[in-house]
Motif scaffolding. Structure first.
Motif, PDB file in Angstrom:
ATOM      1  N   GLN A   1      28.533   4.396  24.726  1.00  0.00           N
ATOM      2  CA  GLN A   1      27.427   4.990  23.984  1.00  0.00           C
ATOM      3  C   GLN A   1      27.104   4.157  22.765  1.00  0.00           C
ATOM      4  N   VAL A   2      25.884   4.276  22.317  1.00  0.00           N
ATOM      5  CA  VAL A   2      25.433   3.591  21.117  1.00  0.00           C
ATOM      6  C   VAL A   2      25.008   4.639  20.094  1.00  0.00           C
ATOM      7  N   GLN A   3      25.416   4.430  18.878  1.00  0.00           N
ATOM      8  CA  GLN A   3      25.040   5.346  17.799  1.00  0.00           C
ATOM      9  C   GLN A   3      24.507   4.566  16.606  1.00  0.00           C
ATOM     10  N   LEU A   4      23.542   5.155  15.919  1.00  0.00           N
ATOM     11  CA  LEU A   4      23.069   4.654  14.635  1.00  0.00           C
ATOM     12  C   LEU A   4      23.381   5.727  13.609  1.00  0.00           C
ATOM     13  N   ALA A  23      24.203   1.843  10.268  1.00  0.00           N
ATOM     14  CA  ALA A  23      25.172   1.048  11.021  1.00  0.00           C
ATOM     15  C   ALA A  23      25.103   1.412  12.493  1.00  0.00           C
ATOM     16  N   ALA A  24      25.039   0.398  13.320  1.00  0.00           N
ATOM     17  CA  ALA A  24      25.046   0.596  14.762  1.00  0.00           C
ATOM     18  C   ALA A  24      26.465   0.415  15.288  1.00  0.00           C
ATOM     19  N   SER A  25      26.833   1.257  16.224  1.00  0.00           N
ATOM     20  CA  SER A  25      28.165   1.148  16.815  1.00  0.00           C
ATOM     21  C   SER A  25      28.091   1.460  18.299  1.00  0.00           C
ATOM     22  N   GLY A  26      29.118   1.029  19.005  1.00  0.00           N
ATOM     23  CA  GLY A  26      29.156   1.260  20.438  1.00  0.00           C
ATOM     24  C   GLY A  26      29.274  -0.042  21.206  1.00  0.00           C
ATOM     25  N   ILE A  99      18.236  -2.202  21.254  1.00  0.00           N
ATOM     26  CA  ILE A  99      19.600  -2.632  21.587  1.00  0.00           C
ATOM     27  C   ILE A  99      19.775  -2.834  23.077  1.00  0.00           C
ATOM     28  N   ARG A 100      20.502  -3.897  23.395  1.00  0.00           N
ATOM     29  CA  ARG A 100      20.935  -4.101  24.776  1.00  0.00           C
ATOM     30  C   ARG A 100      22.435  -3.872  24.812  1.00  0.00           C
ATOM     31  N   ARG A 101      22.862  -2.969  25.672  1.00  0.00           N
ATOM     32  CA  ARG A 101      24.282  -2.683  25.818  1.00  0.00           C
ATOM     33  C   ARG A 101      24.930  -3.689  26.764  1.00  0.00           C
ATOM     34  N   ASP A 108      16.865  -0.829  24.947  1.00  0.00           N
ATOM     35  CA  ASP A 108      16.418   0.522  24.675  1.00  0.00           C
ATOM     36  C   ASP A 108      16.327   0.754  23.173  1.00  0.00           C
ATOM     37  N   ALA A 109      15.487   1.673  22.797  1.00  0.00           N
ATOM     38  CA  ALA A 109      15.339   2.044  21.391  1.00  0.00           C
ATOM     39  C   ALA A 109      16.291   3.178  21.048  1.00  0.00           C
ATOM     40  N   TYR A 110      17.005   3.000  19.974  1.00  0.00           N
ATOM     41  CA  TYR A 110      17.932   4.023  19.498  1.00  0.00           C
ATOM     42  C   TYR A 110      17.523   4.461  18.099  1.00  0.00           C
TER      43      TYR A 110
END
Length: 121
Positions: A1-4, A23-26, A99-101, A108-110
């Protein structure tokens, strides 16, 4: 998962300054554009400022010369320094990142959860 996750915001008097961080994480492979949006009561969400991965910036006319966006690619963070604040800057501010995972085929936009900024007159 990605979180901001955003931090900063709060109450400030007109003419004052305030800083926001996000901060972005994941499981992140890469981050393209990052930006800040805001939504005031009864109004639609609007772009405040954006910054590319290479550091190119874009500002809404209403904040040019007063706000500064920056980013730290190594820390996966974006910042917004807001100066000479006006009551009309009062809004919920949200960060956004393209972000690209790892293992992902697309970007995708987060969005962050949003943080309130209130400027008193």
């Amino acid at each position: 998962q990605v979180q901001l996750v955003e931090s900063g915001g709060g109450l400030v008097q007109a003419g004052g300054s305030l800083g926001l961080s996000c901060a972005a994480s994941g499981v992140i492979f890469s981050i393209d554009d990052m930006g800040w949006y805001r939504q005031a009561p009864g109004k639609s969400r609007e772009l405040v400022a954006s910054i590319s991965s290479g550091g190119s910036t874009n500002y809404a006319d209403a904040v040019k010369g007063r706000f500064t966006i920056s980013r730290d690619n190594a820390k996966k963070m974006v910042f917004l320094h807001m100066g000479s604040l006006k009551p009309e800057d009062t809004a919920v501010y949200s960060c956004n990142a393209i972000i690209r995972r790892f293992g992902g085929r697309s970007k995708d936009a987060y969005w962050g959860q949003g943080t309130q900024v209130t400027v008193s007159s």
